[in-house]
Design an enzyme around this catalytic site. Structure first.
Site, PDB file in Angstrom:
ATOM      1  N   LYS A 181      36.472  20.457 -68.916  1.00 44.31           N
ATOM      2  CA  LYS A 181      36.353  19.116 -69.498  1.00 44.31           C
ATOM      3  C   LYS A 181      34.868  18.862 -69.774  1.00 44.31           C
ATOM      4  O   LYS A 181      34.086  18.659 -68.850  1.00 44.31           O
ATOM      5  CB  LYS A 181      36.901  18.023 -68.574  1.00 44.31           C
ATOM      6  CG  LYS A 181      37.043  16.718 -69.372  1.00 44.31           C
ATOM      7  CD  LYS A 181      36.914  15.480 -68.571  1.00 44.31           C
ATOM      8  CE  LYS A 181      35.519  15.002 -68.306  1.00 44.31           C
ATOM      9  NZ  LYS A 181      34.740  14.532 -69.472  1.00 44.31           N
ATOM     10  N   GLU A 186      26.901  20.845 -58.699  1.00 37.90           N
ATOM     11  CA  GLU A 186      25.523  20.976 -59.194  1.00 37.90           C
ATOM     12  C   GLU A 186      25.095  19.587 -59.654  1.00 37.90           C
ATOM     13  O   GLU A 186      25.579  19.093 -60.678  1.00 37.90           O
ATOM     14  CB  GLU A 186      25.466  21.953 -60.381  1.00 37.90           C
ATOM     15  CG  GLU A 186      26.058  23.325 -60.130  1.00 37.90           C
ATOM     16  CD  GLU A 186      25.349  24.110 -59.050  1.00 37.90           C
ATOM     17  OE1 GLU A 186      24.153  23.873 -58.826  1.00 37.90           O
ATOM     18  OE2 GLU A 186      26.010  24.947 -58.405  1.00 37.90           O
ATOM     19  N   CYS A 190      18.018  17.827 -65.300  1.00 38.65           N
ATOM     20  CA  CYS A 190      18.294  17.531 -63.891  1.00 38.65           C
ATOM     21  C   CYS A 190      17.172  17.967 -62.957  1.00 38.65           C
ATOM     22  O   CYS A 190      16.874  17.309 -61.976  1.00 38.65           O
ATOM     23  CB  CYS A 190      19.592  18.209 -63.481  1.00 38.65           C
ATOM     24  SG  CYS A 190      19.661  19.928 -63.981  1.00 38.65           S
ATOM     25  N   GLU A 250      16.620   8.957 -59.665  1.00 37.28           N
ATOM     26  CA  GLU A 250      16.629   9.741 -60.900  1.00 37.28           C
ATOM     27  C   GLU A 250      16.799   8.800 -62.086  1.00 37.28           C
ATOM     28  O   GLU A 250      17.805   8.094 -62.193  1.00 37.28           O
ATOM     29  CB  GLU A 250      17.795  10.745 -60.865  1.00 37.28           C
ATOM     30  CG  GLU A 250      17.847  11.636 -62.074  1.00 37.28           C
ATOM     31  CD  GLU A 250      19.035  12.601 -62.055  1.00 37.28           C
ATOM     32  OE1 GLU A 250      20.135  12.200 -61.648  1.00 37.28           O
ATOM     33  OE2 GLU A 250      18.843  13.763 -62.462  1.00 37.28           O
TER      34      GLU A 250
END
Ligand code: NAD
Length: 464
Positions: free
Chosen positions: A157, A232, A266, A366
């Site tokens: 997906k 992850e 990331c 973040e």
């Protein structure tokens, strides 16, 4: 399939495509197709599968210009980066795991007294994958290559924000002769298709790349169903810059770390700890470089930084900057909205640099945009403590001409990756993964990743 979703070009806000949005029904069909294909795919010898995967890689390579264009149009990323990194690196990864599978050990004899025994390594079955929107094609390849090479079939997906290159890759796979049902892609929203996939009772292994918030949900579901899961996740990477570096070079490279993919990376460095002796020079240089960054539509050849992926993402970035300043951060470089000529409706922002105390929200969370938070340090111990004070642990870097010191600091920064005199260092075969809040489950890109997609079975016979 009833619902459709709009895919928007972030470079100008125009409609790129309307794409079907699958839900539980389509995930069911995809899992059934993957299950049906599994036995025949797993029964192939590794070298037979490798030939088919190389054929798939050849076909992707043939279409690499279109894949790079799709990636640039869909994500807004600079076309030069999509051509130079995203697409070729994804394809190399596919080839790497295809080759690795031909020399891996699938049967390991065990030296046990009075028993003839061996460990037999076999694929799991249908593996589920959910991906984010920042590197759709690269992450697709990183993720599925080891699983497919090990003999699993997969249901993917992609992010509903950027599904185009994954859908195109699935079409290319079919044309290249990858057996039907081996690679299935279902576009859909997270709460719908994503939830259906991660909780599907016939998925044997799950892999998720995305935010820690959603990663925790996926981990919970997999835990309840006892499905092994690779996570992850995000980060707030640090760069520790000592006073013996070439200041211009380090500043230029770190400026590049926040403009790469418009800061939507990331593992990139967004907390910069600069030695007090070079702080002012470093800040001067990095500010000059960032002010000169060419911000334009992704498809323009000389673009250095494209737009953010969506208006939602732009509001997130601007919201963080506002909150950071409201709680005491000072701006070195303002950031904020910008509109390149002829692209007024795109989702552009300028790079931002903040400084202040290390408890500021912009230093701790973040942001996922072209922003960095600057901190001054005097001694090594204090810098290491500052790096390790957050729960994230994907990647940090240390910058010093003294390689002994650099290695010492690299070892003590808690993360899956510690880079020296560079940030964002990737190669197939170079393990990459997160620790703590940045991920669990072993990472990607390495021989270990390949073995993650094989389960062990012990075969034993008592000797009389
Ligand atoms: P996200 O977590 O919002 O979404 C990721 C994927 O999860 C999307 O496909 C989304 O549709 C799906 N999803 C959302 N809710 C779901 C649910 N309840 N059940 C199942 N699936 C669901 O992340 P994003 O905004 O797409 O991407 C940004 C994040 O990804 C950042 O935190 C970034 O650091 C992280 N990231 C990590 C890596 C890595 O390798 N560690 C790589 C790229 C991005």
């Amino acid at each position: 399939m009833s619902a459709t979703g709009k895919v928007v070009n972030p470079s100008d806000g125009s409609l790129l495509a309307e794409v079907a949005l699958g839900g539980a029904a389509e995930i069911n069909l995809a899992v059934a197709a993957a299950e049906k294909a599994f036995l025949a795919w797993a029964a192939l010898r590794p070298n037979e599968r490798a030939v088919l995967l190389h054929r798939f890689a050849d076909a992707l390579e043939k279409h690499s210009a279109e894949l790079a264009q799709l990636e640039s149009l869909d994500v807004g990323k600079a076309i030069a980066a999509a051509e130079g990194f995203d697409v070729p690196f994804g394809i190399q990864c596919l080839r790497y795991f295809a080759d690795l599978s031909t020399t891996a050990q699938y049967s390991v004899p065990l030296a046990i007294k009075n028993i003839e025994a061996r460990t037999w390594r076999v694929p799991y079955g249908v593996c589920g994958f959910i991906f984010p929107w920042n590197f759709p094609f690269t992450l697709l390849c990183w993720g599925v290559a080891p699983a497919l090479a090990a003999g699993n079939t997969v249901v993917v997906k992609p992010s509903e924000v950027t599904p185009l290159s994954s859908l195109f890759a699935a079409k290319i796979a079919a044309e290249a002769g990858l057996p039907r049902g081996v690679l299935n892609v279902v576009n859909g929203e997270g709460a719908n298709a994503g939830a259906a996939l991660s909780s599907h009772p016939r998925i044997k292994r799950m892999s998720f790349t995305g935010s820690p918030e959603v990663g925790k949900k996926i981990g919970e579901v997999c835990g309840r169903n006892l499905v092994p899961c690779k996570l992850e996740l995000g980060c707030k990477g640090a760069a520790v810059v000592f006073d013996d570096v070439d200041v211009d070079s380090a500043a230029t490279q770190l400026a590049g770390a926040i403009t790469l993919n418009t800061g939507q990376v990331c593992c990139t460095a967004t907390r910069w700890m600069i030695h007090e002796k070079i702080y002012d020079r470093f800040v001067g240089k990095v500010t000059d470089v960032l002010k000169q960054t060419k911000i334009d539509p992704g498809m323009d050849r000389d673009t250095q930084m494209g737009p953010l992926v969506s208006e939602v993402q732009r509001q997130r970035v601007l919201g963080y900057l506002e909150r950071g300043m409201a709680s005491g951060a000072r701006t070195v470089l303002d950031g904020g909205k910008v509109s390149p000529p002829d692209a007024a409706n795109g989702f552009y922002v300028q790079p931002a640099l903040l400084e202040g105390s290390d408890d500021n929200v912009c230093c701790r969370e973040e942001i996922f945009g072209p922003c960095a938070y600057l901190l001054k340090f005097k001694d090594e111990e204090a810098a290491i403590a500052q790096v390790n004070q957050l729960a994230y642990g994907l990647a940090n870097s240390v910058w010093s001409a003294d390689l002994k010191r650099a290695n010492r600091v690299a070892e003590r920064m808690v993360a899956g990756n510690s880079w020296i005199n560079a940030h964002n260092v990737f190669a197939y075969g170079l393990p990459y993964g997160g620790a703590n809040l940045s991920g669990t489950g072993g990472g990607v890109n390495s021989p270990e990743t390949f073995h993650d997609y094989l389960r062990s079975q012990t075969i034993a016979r008592p000797l009389n």
